[in-house]
Design a protein around this motif. Sequence first.
Motif: not given
Length: 116
Positions: A59-69
Amino acid sequence: MADIRVDNLRKTFGSLVAVDDISFSFPDSQVTCLLGPSGCGKTTLMRIIAGLEQPTAGDVYFGDRRVTHLAPSKREIGMVFQYPVVYRGISVYRNIELPLQSMKLSKAERTRRVED
């Protein structure tokens, strides 16, 4: 911008492992350098973070926000390629559309992506 974090990121292209189970973060408000030899996965990693590639796992996160998809346009992040290719003599629209054309996308899908 928040920290950018990748957790257990993996990307394969068939039998080729381009990114192999890596986890780290780029701290907010700091300059970070990603170094390595050609073919080690730097560009693939950055394309995953930008949303231009989907990871095989992780997974990829920007801060606590998961942005993977999330789509690239929803990530509010940009990527400048090391060797940008801009064809002189054709419009900005066509410069953006050309790589999409090589992906065999329909005219309607290319138009949607260029306009996005």
